[in-house]
Write an enzyme that holds these catalytic residues in place. Structure first.
Site, PDB file in Angstrom:
ATOM      1  N   LYS A 197      -6.709   4.306   0.536  1.00 19.91           N
ATOM      2  CA  LYS A 197      -6.666   3.092  -0.292  1.00 19.91           C
ATOM      3  C   LYS A 197      -6.848   1.858   0.583  1.00 19.91           C
ATOM      4  CE  LYS A 197      -4.409   1.062  -4.231  1.00 19.91           C
ATOM      5  NZ  LYS A 197      -3.485   1.354  -5.313  1.00 19.91           N
TER       6      LYS A 197
ATOM      7  N   THR B  50       3.771   5.326  -4.360  1.00 18.07           N
ATOM      8  CA  THR B  50       3.746   5.660  -2.932  1.00 18.07           C
ATOM      9  C   THR B  50       5.124   6.100  -2.441  1.00 18.07           C
ATOM     10  OG1 THR B  50       2.014   3.996  -2.609  1.00 18.07           O
ATOM     11  CG2 THR B  50       3.173   4.770  -0.638  1.00 18.07           C
TER      12      THR B  50
ATOM     13  N   CYS C 221      -0.308  -1.480   1.696  1.00 19.76           N
ATOM     14  CA  CYS C 221       0.751  -2.138   0.916  1.00 19.76           C
ATOM     15  C   CYS C 221       0.986  -3.545   1.453  1.00 19.76           C
ATOM     16  CB  CYS C 221       2.058  -1.356   0.971  1.00 19.76           C
ATOM     17  SG  CYS C 221       3.372  -2.264   0.119  1.00 19.76           S
TER      18      CYS C 221
ATOM     19  N   GLY D  43      -4.413  -7.730 -11.544  1.00 18.93           N
ATOM     20  CA  GLY D  43      -4.830  -8.132 -12.885  1.00 18.93           C
ATOM     21  C   GLY D  43      -6.210  -8.769 -12.885  1.00 18.93           C
TER      22      GLY D  43
END
Ligand code: RRO
Length: 299
Positions: free
Chosen positions: A177, A59, A143, A227
């Site tokens: 996003k 980004t 973010c 993850g």
């Protein structure tokens, strides 16, 4: 399940995403694959046989940022917590120094942008759209590691207003996003769609407190968890959003095998993206794509 989500490719691995023809459905998550480091480690062959069918940049913001103080990454059970803090050269530096190298990649290029206001987003979208090497934009409204970074991504009205403004200034595909931090992630997805988004990517990392002294990675005491630990959250988010919108979804969150990727595609995602697994093995996407191909062949 919506119209575009008719299931898996009938044959082969090719997919189309917002008009971009991709060799297979496996992309990278923004900020998880550094092209210059990969070339240094694996040589130029990594460019010829690139692990992703489309590259999403780290980004960028209007002004240059140095990011958060180290440590920026801490291990967590089945994942990691990052608080990188959006380091980047700013739009001017990106266009002058990063873009020429990214333009040499053998795959379409998506540039990820994050503004701290509508005006900043407008500037970022206007200036990146003017670049012929940029095929699409990802709007990072999620973010977890900068103050007010999530303002748009948790409020449907803000999201729709932003998209409406940006839709007016570019014909390039706009991918939004999403963050699981939104109480109702489907409402953010539908707001983005109403505003004119072409696709959604989900999910960004899961905002997580960092509680122990050894884990205190940065000033704010929190970071983004990624993850395998977040795969179930990501799948649940995809399920909720895919029931609510018609635009294509790029699913991500804990994908480290072809089977993980298949789980997202089965839920109707047009594409998937690999993130944390790239830190363990920058070429993991080759393996994941091969495993996915084997799953398709066995259907
Ligand atoms: O740079 C970061 O700290 C960061 C970003 Br921009 C993002 O979108 N997601 C994340 O987990 N970290």
């Amino acid at each position: 399940m919506s119209e575009h989500q008719s299931g898996l490719p009938p044959s082969g691995m090719e997919v189309e995403l917002c008009g971009l023809k991709l060799k297979h459905p496996v992309l990278n998550c923004s900020g998880t694959f550094d092209v210059p480091s990969a070339v240094k480690t694996f040589g130029h062959s990594v460019l010829e046989s690139f692990p992703f069918s489309c590259f999403v940049s780290k980004t960028i913001t209007v002004d240059p940022r140095i990011g958060n103080p180290p440590p920026r990454i801490v291990e967590a059970p089945y994942g990691l917590i990052n608080s990188i803090g959006l380091p980047n050269r700013g739009i001017e530096g990106f266009i002058a120094s990063d873009l020429p190298r990214l333009a040499e990649l053998p795959v379409p290029l998506v540039v990820s942008v994050a503004g701290f206001s509508d005006d900043e987003f407008v500037q970022l979208v206007r200036e990146t759209s003017e670049q012929t090497d940029v095929d699409a934009l990802e709007l990072n409204i999620s973010c977890p590691n900068v103050k007010s970074g999530c303002v748009y991504g948790v409020d449907p009205d803000d999201t729709e207003r932003l998209l409406t403004a940006l839709r007016d200034i570019t014909e390039k595909p706009l991918i939004v996003k999403l963050t699981p931090q939104a109480g109702d992630i489907a409402s953010i997805g539908t707001a983005a769609e109403r505003g004119g988004a072409d696709a959604l990517s989900l999910i960004n990392t899961v905002p997580t407190p960092i509680t122990t002294d050894t884990q205190k990675a940065e000033g704010e005491g929190s970071g983004g968890l990624s993850g395998p630990a977040i795969k179930q959250t990501a799948l649940a988010s995809v399920r909720a959003v895919s029931d609510a919108v018609r635009i294509p979804l790029i699913g991500m969150g804990g994908i480290s095998t072809g089977n993980d990727a298949y789980e997202f595609l089965k839920l109707g995602c047009a594409c998937v993206a690999v993130g944390t697994e790239n830190f363990r093995d920058p070429l993991a996407a080759h393996r994941i794509t091969k495993e996915l191909q084997e799953i398709y062949s066995s259907l």
